[in-house]
Structure formats: structure tokens, C-alpha cells
Design an enzyme around this catalytic site. Structure first.
Site, PDB file in Angstrom:
ATOM      1  N   ASP A 115       0.848  -1.144   0.027  1.00  0.00           N
ATOM      2  CA  ASP A 115      -0.003  -0.025   0.055  1.00  0.00           C
ATOM      3  C   ASP A 115       0.869   1.206  -0.005  1.00  0.00           C
ATOM      4  OD1 ASP A 115      -1.865  -1.863   0.576  1.00  0.00           O
ATOM      5  OD2 ASP A 115      -3.135  -0.513   1.449  1.00  0.00           O
ATOM      6  N   SER A 147      -4.625  -9.187   6.910  1.00  0.00           N
ATOM      7  CA  SER A 147      -3.296  -8.459   6.943  1.00  0.00           C
ATOM      8  C   SER A 147      -2.858  -8.192   8.382  1.00  0.00           C
ATOM      9  CB  SER A 147      -3.736  -6.732   6.526  1.00  0.00           C
ATOM     10  OG  SER A 147      -4.890  -6.380   7.636  1.00  0.00           O
ATOM     11  N   ARG A 157       1.050   3.797  17.421  1.00  0.00           N
ATOM     12  CA  ARG A 157       0.623   4.904  16.451  1.00  0.00           C
ATOM     13  C   ARG A 157       0.902   6.258  16.765  1.00  0.00           C
ATOM     14  NH1 ARG A 157       1.060   1.874  12.308  1.00  0.00           N
ATOM     15  NH2 ARG A 157      -0.682   0.216  11.810  1.00  0.00           N
ATOM     16  N   ASP A 173      -6.442   3.438  12.458  1.00  0.00           N
ATOM     17  CA  ASP A 173      -5.194   4.094  12.512  1.00  0.00           C
ATOM     18  C   ASP A 173      -5.125   5.288  11.864  1.00  0.00           C
ATOM     19  OD1 ASP A 173      -4.048   1.817  13.803  1.00  0.00           O
ATOM     20  OD2 ASP A 173      -3.803   0.603  11.991  1.00  0.00           O
TER      21      ASP A 173
END
Lengths: 403, 403, 403, 403
Positions: free
Chosen positions: A14, A178, A93, A122
Site C-alpha cells: 500500500d 493483513s 501509532r 489507524d
């Protein structure tokens, strides 16, 4: 004149596609990679970004800071999301986002980009921190840009774009779900896991062995805490002592917990954007430490403090999950907790066995346990007749309830 | 003219001595025995009480009511004391006390007695309920009467008194700790367990096998819930279906959970009378159901409801632990929870293996999980660009914090 | 050899009788008087104690400490008992008790005494602090000693004893209710006030005029806060500025608030020992400051911080009321609040008029109010279309509720 | 074929312009007017809508339902936003939105429109309910549509459009602030009030007289509550009794409270969309009842119930303010509160005087106040020596804190 932009880059499909897409959109892309403990060949990642056309690539090692300033403070509060999730991704994050903004400020760059989707958590965890640390930031989130969404309608479009633009694709992309990984945990979601009845096969797991495959032998260890931080581990059988940096100790705990099948959960959870999702998490050291902290805390903390912390913990969990790490309300809860950390000293003995964590004794210089008073055989400094008045006055208001 | 008194009688040494002591004090003793699922020969208990001199002995079967009106309501709220204890004893005491008062009222008796000590929690759990249901009750609690305390300074004095008064002593008295047992759990405390570093030997445990000794084979089952109550169990391998009364299902779950090493904890806890104590608990079915409830709840309940319940759960735990079962504040929390119980429908698949409880899928007619919206591959009824505005407005207040 | 004892002495009838009674019981009495702002002639009090036979009398001026370390920290948290009571007595007691123990330790004395009854809250507030600061303390509380209770069955017995022992009796004893007074408030309870329907006559009140009698003219003032503390007052009409020590400013506020009929409440409240009681309180400066703090806080604090503080405030109120000032749970809540005090800067303009406190404008260097963003006429840094996505995602979970 | 749409119509400038604008966009507009007690000539409003071109106009009288199902339930919980705001607008919006959707469903219409701006709270309160009750609803909110925003950049553009389209403009539009009104309150915000230092002139207020202008004479009344609802008012001087529907009683209370200057506040508050704003509110009956409820509640409710309610009240306030009236978490809190409403019986005597509400006695058949036990002169069913044990055991944990 191209606009410089910092992209949170992972090396995966990505963000590699996004990197190229941003270049095509005439941005000058600075690829920012945070090392939060994911298993990754950062040299290859760097090469890949440069090969795609990044102006600069930087890999920042955040591991020690991650353990010290994010993982441990969270564990010290007992924060838990929806009673089960230890918040591995949620903790990483804000750190990544903060470091990215520091890098952007250094370079005088006000545009930033990331590869998080518009459906997940996220994006929020990234963007709230971007905006809080750089109120004038311009965020380019391709997965929320109509043109990008129309161009890349599925994985095939991404793979075709990669293939057409010479972007190499790693083998993990074959996986039908994922993965996110850092020191605290590895998470699995999406793809085939979107069916909450589907049980993944054993080969999905990367950090823990299955209880069925773990050693048929108890592994005993002691964890010594000082001011809320594990500073010394001793293995009972080998007599081995493990000390060192917070990162070294945490890595060690990840290894032995994972080897003994500690820390898997499979849950449905509630995303901040409003829907339920399903996630599977491996949090070996975190799960082990959570149990040790719990045992230490009930030994050294007053019961009303324990209650207040237990009441605050779910809110802490939600705030951390929702990306509110730097919010004033979370800082307020941390300030409350800071008043008790100095008491978190002592040693917890634990046995690990095929997914089980068993407490095998505890001691502390700050212990509030007083065997003389607790004893049913000794009086200690306790007069049993005091209980008469205690109960009578406690009952006074209840007697008025008229049952 | 002797004063009639109802004694909460267990058949054990303490209450047998108290029975005799009360008779010696010129009371006419009505021995009240509550069957809450403890392993006990109630016929022998009856004979023993009559042999000692009880005017009457009654054994009340409270098992079905215990499961339905105490254990399930508590599990449905997620109540937990100090983050770990499922409150087995705390749940049984108010039921026993309520039944005892009903019996006393039937007999027009206003004096009651029990064998709980002045250092523990049970005196409170008994006496608060006694006083709440019979405000004019007279409580004779020998372990808080100076004369009794001076007569019986230790176990030896009790044994001598028993021997001198022809009271038979059972073998469990040899055990160097005390045991309490009911459908929900078996607890062990006092004696050698007062050293929080001491690890008991395997032969102490009565309800669960050790993880080391449990079958090396996963046991898979499904639990179907209706309105918050498990109503049907199916064993995956055998295809066996288990239904029946709440008690029958709970007994079945106790058996299979115990056989698979589910539900042991070893904790230090904070008693209501002010000191820390150490307890070891086996709660097989309760622990299994707790995990199943958690999984069902996150599937069918809104996230803000989950948060509120999580915040309330530690307070519920403390109130139940402290003997406040019939308090207005606990009733208020139960009223809150009652608004969600009708949604607790669905099936949770579980695997039991050597102490581990693994979720193996879940489904519900009330599921809030919507795979179309959750999906990272499908759009569902979700526009990813909505997230831009969502995050920007969420960030607005944070941007004012000036980091 | 007489046992030395420190008596919390007020100069009033009860503690004077107790002083003599202790002497009769062969104690050597050290009379400890705390000046927390009550209207009192301390020279007469000293003389009286010595005349009765005290070995020593000490008057400790606690006023500045009371304002700085007790009143302001409480007001800064918004602590309130049962939604209305600003905790005047509750705040003074732990300070008095702490100072008394410091004095006792200085003198190597381990016996202490006080005149609080066994039905009230003050015994708890005193004794918890005594025991917390001096775990081996011996407390002689005559109103909980059977012999004393039997000797002094009513006020007449006390008056007779005083008369027989040459103890002078002040005129306030004629009053058909009891009074407690300190810088924060004057309280009235007991006696005729035990009828919750009885409305006292105007002459009872000592600190505030009645709204009916207050000036028919608004009194305008500004209070400037720095780090949560009022540091400068300006009177609008006169232009007068008031600065000085915390005590001086608090005294000034008491005067002007009392003169404008600010701060009376008449409530039924729930005592810690279990019953409801009725109290009337005058808290002039405290009430005025509470309103000013509220207005400042909503200007400078984030909404989620405001919410957390509002949720904590009733618990803080209960803990302070129950004598838990030095408890670890209250310290934890204070630690949480300490994270926001540095933001409490600014000026609140107020109008006082016959019992009303009206906000007449506010400003702060830490203001979070941004007129550009708030404005319905200007856009500021705000895109109204962002609200579409914000609401859609906020609604997502609600749409699943199926109404 | 025109698309039918239901517009929440007020008769004011904004929604009149929107009505016309929607017609111009080829919608068939059904004007929906909710009567929640605002002072309005609904016949003129109807005529105006039809004159502008509405296909149909409907005025729904929601007043009784507003009092019974929105205002009283909120007051019964003690809900308050940011410690001061009684939520007048927040209570009316969900009712209006629910009624509008009922009307739309009746007509088989799926498009709805409203005139709330993209910066305020009302858009959220409307749209959350629209979406919750009609998940497939299509919302046309012109103030969040770029084209509309660009056409109408300020009041002048609206006035010009009105003038060009024959839309009459009422005099209240001259006012330099905006007004919202319903049975519960009148609110003022925006315009000149956006300066938080600006003090409005007396002529702004529509519902209450100023304290300075109110009668210089106390107005005494008694409010009798049954199951949480005021059912009978008696005026002390006149002896007049007021009973009737909830609406009639609430209207009466609004009149007398407003005449005595009860219920004005001027606050800065935190909007759900993220910024602070400034509002001025007049809530006469609501403020009066809030005080009466508080006094009744402390008389009849257990202290721990009072504490729980006080802790829940700020959260309730936030949820109501944020438009979450029909959210499951708010329903859960209402379910908790429902357990106590049956106890809310009794009479509160009050005096109103120039903005002051004074409690002048209270009584209740459910009173928990027991003058015998409360009394300092009588023993009641209370043994003062019980307090010794009570305090000693309460202190036990505190003594371990080592101060």
C-alpha cells in the site's frame, strides 16, 4: 516547484503504491519509517523507497522509547480495551505519528501522508497526533481521496500498479489477511478473518506457539519490579538472570512468553469510526506482564486505589484505542496513576505452561499484606469485637431500605 | 424459658462447637443448613446437629435459586473483585442469610447465630442481610464475644471441647487451611496459605485438575445463550446436547471445565474489614462462562454500553464482595444492566485445553457485527471520505492543547 | 505518675467538662486549640483551660495553611457533598487533627482526646487522621465511653458539672442548636434544627445577611486567578484593589459575600455513620469562589477534562466528608487534578446582589474559546461540510440499535 | 417527478429561505412544525409556509409529551451539562426529530431537511435521531452544502433572497443574536454574544425578570411530588392549589419562577463539534424544580445511590447535550434511574425571592430521615460505642499508608 511531503512508509504494497502515486502527483516524497520492533529488513525497505523515487528515506529506531514511554505506562494503568485487548497497535501509532511530525518540522515540511484506510482506527491515531502536534498540517490520505479509491478498487489494482511501476511485491502479500506488528504485539485482521466464525490455521501465528505445541513442562521465572518497571528476571531452573535496558528485558519476556503460548486472543471489537470488526492478537510479553502487574498491585496498593484504577482502566483503554494518547483527559488519568507508581516494587514468581500463567508467590518491600492481622490464628493488632460496631453502623442505612 | 435461636450450621467443627456452646448458654437452637452445592452428606449433618442437642435441623436446597438469581445475574454484569475474583463465597452468603431469616420469621425467632470470625468478610455478608431483612434481629456471633474468644484460643481448644462433648470431628479438619465450597467455587485460605509465597501442593484442589494433568486434547463445545442465560450446550466431538434446568447446565459446565483445568486463581485480596488476605479459588464453570459472556457481549452490545458496564463492573465486584447484595446501590446497577439482558442471545464456540479457554467462533441473532461495513474490501454502507470530517472535528479540541 | 494526654480543646462546654473529667481520671491534660478562623477570644480560652487545670494550653494558628492547603485544593476540584455542601467542617478537621498529632509527637504523648460525639462525622475525621499519623495512638473519646455517657445524659448534667467544678459557661450555650465555625463556613445543627420542617429565625445566622436585608444594589468585582488561586480582587465601583496573602483575600471575599447574602444552604445530608441529619451552612467566600472557579474552568479546560472532573467531584466530596483527606484514593484524585491547575489563570467578573452571583464576563490567557471558530458568522478554521462525515460516523453505531 | 422532502420548519428566516431554495431545487416540500412551547403564531407560520410554496404544512403539538417524556426524565436524573446547563434545547431536539420522522414515514418520504448550521450542536441532535429512526434517510442540510454556503454568505444574502422571493421577515430578526425557545428554556447565542465579556442589556430576556426588578417580597409555595413528578402546587399566601396535567403544572412553575427572576445563566460551553461557544439561558421552571428534586432526593434516597446518581449526572448531561437521547448508553442510565423513581414522593416547601430559591422545609412518606437516630440528644436505636469499632476498622487500611 514540487511540494515536499512526509509519507509514513512501511515498505509494504500500500505505502509503496502511495509513494509512487504521490510522486505522480508531483510531490517530493520523504519516506519516514519507524522501527517499533516489527520484523523487517530496513535496508531493503530503504532501497525500495529510493528505487520507487523517494527523495529521502529515514528509519527511526523508536523501540526503547516505545517500551519505556508507551508500553509500560499503559500496562501500569491496567488499560484494556473492551476487557480483553492490550492495545498493541494503539500504543505504537501515536509514537510513530509524533516522530513523523518531529521529522517533518525538522525539514520544514507541512504535508504528510499515510496509508491507513478510511474504515479503520489507524487513520485516527495518526491524524489526531499530526493535527495536535502541527495544527496547520496538510494531510494527504489517499484511501480517503475519491480519485485514489476509484483507481484502486481492490488488491488486484494495487498489484497491477506495482507491477507496471516496477514495485517489488513481498511474499506476505499472499496472505489472506493483513498483519501489523510491533514490540507489543502482532495483529491479524481483514480478509478471511472478516468471518467471525472462521478459525485461522496455526501457521498464521508469528509470535506465539500454540498451547498444543508448547513445551509440556512448566517454565518458572521471577520478575522484579522497581517503580513500576521490570528490572530483573530470574529463571528458576537455570538460575539465569536477565537485566539490561527496558527493551532488552521486554524482548526477553516476549521470547519466553511466546515460546510458552502466552498471549493469543481472538475478539470482535468496536472501532472508533463506528462498526464492529474482528481481530486476532498475539501479545506475549504484554500479557505476561499484565498478570504480574495485577498481582503486584493488589499486594502493594490500597483497595480503594485498586477500585479507582479498575474503574479508570476501561476508559483509559478506550482513549488509547481511539487515538487520544496526547489528549488532556488521558494525561489527567496518567497524572492520577503517577501517584502510585513509586509503590510498585517487588517480585512476582510465575509459572508458564502451555498458555497458562500461574502466580507462584509474591513479595514486596511495599507490601500491605500483614500476616499477623490477616491471620485467623493470631490476633495481630486487631480486636474482633470492633467488627460488631463496624457492621452495625454499616448496616444502619441498609436497615432503612425496608426489604 | 429458653430463648430460641437459629444457627447457620455447616456440620463442621466451629458451628458444632457453637451449637453446643449456645445450648450451654440456655438457648434452644434451630440448626439451619443451606445446600448451596457444597459436597456434603446432609443426612449425617442433620444427625450430628440433633446428636449435639439441636431442637430442630432444617436443610434448605438453594441450588437452583443460587444459580438463577445470584450466579447468573453477577456473571451478566461482569462483576469481578480486584480484577480477578469471581466472588463465589460473596454470592452464596446473602442467599444463605436471606433463607435463614425467612426460616426464623416462620418460627417467630429473632435471635440468630453464625460461626464466621470477626476478621473475615463473611460475618459482614451474613449480618448485613440479617439486619436488612429483620431490623430488630439479635445476632449472637460467638467469635466476637470476649468470653468465647478467651475459651477458644485456637483449634486445640475447639478439638478438646468437641472431644469432651462427644462432637465427632471430620477428617477435613486435619487440613492445614480452611475450605469453603458452593456451586460457584471452592475457596482455600488461612493456615499455611497465610504465607503469600507458599505454593500449595496439588492435592489441595478439589474441583479442577492441574493443567499438567488435564487431557492433552482439546475439548470443543458450544454454549447457546438466551436472554443472558446458557440454555444449551453441544459437545463438538460427541455431538452430545446438554439442556435442562439452570442447575443442570451449570453442573455440567463445572464438570467439563474442572476436568480441563479451568478456573484456578491464587490472589492477595483486600477484605472489607481493612486488611489484605490471601485466597486460592477454583471457579470452573464461572470462569468458563465469564469468557463466553465477554465474547457474546462484545458481539451484541454497543461499544458505549460495553464501556459503561466495564466501568461499573469493579464497583459491582466491590459491593458484592462487601456483602451489599441487597443494597439500593447494587439494585440500581442491576437495574441498569437489566436493560441489556434481552440482547444477550447467541452461540459461543469454545475450546478447552489444559487451562486454556479459546474462542472458536461466535454468532448471534443480535450481532452488531456487519461484515459489509467492517470489510476492508467492500464498501458496505460506508463512505471512506466521511472519515475526513469525522477526524477533523474530533481533532478540533485537541489542536487547542498546544503541544 | 499521670498519663499525659492531648485534648482537642475548643473552650466550649463539652470540651471544658471533658478536660476536667480527664483530670479527674488522673490524666495530665495538654489542651490543644486550633485557630481555623472561628470567632473566638483565644486569650480567654487559654485562661479557662488553665483555670480548669490543664497542664499546658497551646493555640496554633492554622488559618493561612487552612486556606492554602485545604480550602483551595478542595475548591479547585469542584468537590461537593451530595450536590450542595461545600464541606466547611470536613476540611478543617483533618488539619486540626494533623496539627494535634504533630504537637503530641513533639511532646512524646500517645494519648489524645476529643469532644466529638459517637453519632457524628467529626469523631471519624479526627480519629482517622490520629490513627493514620500515629498508628499506636490511644484515643480517649468520652462521648463513646459508657461511664461518661451515663454520667452526662443531657445538657443539664453538663451544666451542673460545670457549675459544680467552677467552669464558666458562655452565652452561646443558650442557643437551641450547635454551631461550628471556621474560615470556610459556619454550620448549625442539632437541637431544634433536628426537625427538617423547622425554619430558623434570621438571628441564627452569623456570617451572612438575609437576601431580604442585603443591599438593594449590585456589587461588582473581578477575581483574578493565577494557577488556580485568587490573587487579586478589584471592586468595580470603588476601583479598589485587594491583594495579599491567601488568607487576606479569602477574608475579604468572606466579608463582601456575606454582606451580599451569598452562601446559605439548608440541607438534609447523609452522615458516614449511617443516618441522615439536617444542617444549615453559611459559606460566603467558598460559594462565591465556587461560581468563579466553575466559570474559569469551562473557559480554560477541555470538555473531556471537565467531564472527568465532574464525575470525580461527588466522590471527592464523599471522601472529604467521610474524613478521608489523607487517604491514598483522595491523594490519587488530587494528583489527577494537579495536572490542570497550571491552566487556571484568568479573570472572572461577578455581580453580587441579594444572594445572587451573576457572571459578568470572563477572560483568560489560557482561554480555549476562539471566537472565529465559534462564530456563526465567520468560518474561522472550520469547514462546515466536515460535519457531514462527523455525524455520519457518529451515527453508525446508533443505526444498528434498531429503533 | 419532484422528490418529496420533509423540512423542519420554524417560520423564521433561515428555514423560510431553505423552503424556497428546496422548491427551486425541484423538491416537493412538506413543512413540519413542532410546537414545543415556543411563543409563536402557528397560524401565521402555516400561512407563510404555504405562501412560499410548501406542498403541505403540519404543526404537531408536542408540549405534553415534551414535559412528561423528556423534561421530567432528565430532571429526575439530575442531568446537567458542564455543571450548569439544564439542557433545554438538547431535550427538545430529539423529540422534534422523532416526530418529524414519524410524519415522514406516514407520508412515505425518505428525504428530510433542516436549517441547523454545520457549526452547532443542533445538526447533530437532529441528524442522529433521523438516522437512528430511519437508517436509509437522505438528509439535505443546506448549511453544509457548498453551493448554499456560497450563495448565502451572511444575513444580508438571506434577507435579499427573502425580499426577492416575497418571504416576509419578522422583527425578531433585527435582534443581534439568535434565540431558541421551548417550554424548558429560552436560549440566546451568536452575534454580539460571541464576545464572552459582553453583558447583554436587560431587554434581551424574554422569560425571567431581572433580580433587581423582581418583587421585593418572598413568594412561598409547596411542591408535592408523586413518583418523581410534581402533581400539586400550593401557594402559601393565597392558599391557591394548582394541579392538572404535567404541562399545566410546568407552565405554572415557569410563570412564577420567571416572575421571581429564577433561572438565568450565562456560560461558556463546549460544543460536540469541538469548539467552545457562549450561551445565555433562561430556564425558570427547570431551575426551580432542579432545586426541589435535589432536596427531595437527599431526603428519600440512600447516600450511595445519591453518589452514583451524582457521578452519572455529568455523563447524562453530556450524552443529552451531544444528541444521544436514544442511544443505548443513555437508555442504560435511565434504566438505572428508573429503580429509584417510585421513592420520589413528598413535599418541598420553597421560597422564591429575587433570584433566590430557599428551601423552607421538606417532608416525605419515604423519608429516610429518622430524628431519633439523628438526634444528638436522644439515643434512638443507636449505640455510640459502636462507632469505636467502626472507626478502628475503617482506619485499618489507612494506618498502612505510612504518613
Amino acid at each position: 516547484m514540487k511540494t515536499p511531503i512526509v509519507l509514513a512508509y512501511s515498505g509494504g504494497l500500500d505505502t509503496s503504491v502511495i509513494l509512487k502515486w504521490l510522486i505522480n502527483k508531483d510531490y517530493e516524497v520523504y519516506a519516514f519509517v519507524a522501527d517499533v520492533g516489527q520484523e523487517e529488513d530496513f535496508i531493503s525497505v530503504k532501497k525500495k523507497a529510493l528505487a520507487i523515487g523517494a527523495k529521502e528515506v529515514v528509519v527511526i529506531d523508536c523501540k526503547e522509547e516505545f517500551v519505556t514511554d508507551y508500553i509500560y505506562p499503559s500496562l501500569q494503568t491496567g488499560a484494556l480495551y473492551e476487557n480483553r485487548y492490550l492495545l498493541g497497535t494503539s500504543l505504537a501509532r501515536p509514537l510513530i505519528a509524533k516522530k513523523l511530525i518531529e521529522y517533518a518540522k525538522d525539514k520544514n515540511i507541512t504535508h504528510v501522508s499515510h496509508g491507513a484506510t478510511g474504515k479503520g482506527n489507524d487513520q485516527i491515531r495518526f491524524e489526531l497526533v499530526f493535527m495536535q502536534f502541527m495544527p496547520n498540517v496538510k494531510i494527504i490520505a489517499p484511501w480517503k481521496i475519491t480519485e485514489f479509491l476509484e483507481t484502486f478498487k481492490g488488491r488486484t489494482d494495487l498489484l497491477n500498479f506495482a507491477s507496471n511501476n516496477g514495485i517489488p511485491v513481498s511474499s506476505t502479500l499472499q496472505k489472506p489477511y493483513s498483519i501489523d506488528e510491533n514490540l507489543m504485539h502482532t495483529s491479524y485482521e481483514a480478509g478471511i478473518l472478516e468471518d467471525p466464525m472462521l478459525i485461522p490455521t496455526e501457521d498464521m501465528y508469528r509470535r506465539t506457539v500454540s498451547p498444543y505445541l508448547a513445551p509440556d513442562k512448566i517454565f518458572e521465572l521471577s520478575i522484579e519490579f522497581k517503580h513500576g518497571v521490570p528490572i530483573l528476571i530470574s529463571e528458576k531452573n537455570s538460575g539465569k538472570l536477565i537485566s539490561g535496558s527496558n527493551l532488552e528485558i521486554f524482548n526477553y519476556l516476549n521470547d519466553i512468553a511466546g515460546a510458552n503460548a502466552i498471549g493469543r486472543i481472538d475478539i470482535v471489537e468496536s472501532r472508533f469510526v463506528g462498526m464492529k470488526s474482528r481481530g486476532i492478537y498475539e501479545t506475549p510479553a504484554g500479557t505476561l506482564l499484565q498478570k504480574a502487574y495485577q498481582d503486584l498491585e493488589t499486594l502493594v496498593l490500597d483497595r480503594e486505589v485498586i477500585l479507582m484504577r479498575s474503574i479508570a482502566a476501561p476508559k483509559l483503554g478506550q482513549l488509547i484505542y481511539n487515538g487520544m494518547w496526547f489528549s488532556p483527559e488521558l494525561q489527567m488519568l496518567f497524572a492520577a496513576n503517577s501517584s502510585i507508581i513509586k509503590q510498585l516494587n517487588g517480585t512476582i514468581n510465575l509459572g508458564l505452561y502451555k498458555g497458562n500463567i500461574t502466580i507462584l508467590g509474591r513479595s514486596s518491600p511495599n507490601s500491605l499484606y500483614d500476616s499477623d492481622i490477616a491471620s485467623m490464628d493470631k490476633l495481630g493488632d486487631y480486636d474482633q469485637t470492633d467488627a460488631i460496631g463496624f457492621i452495625k453502623l454499616t448496616a444502619l442505612r441498609l436497615k432503612k431500605q425496608g426489604l
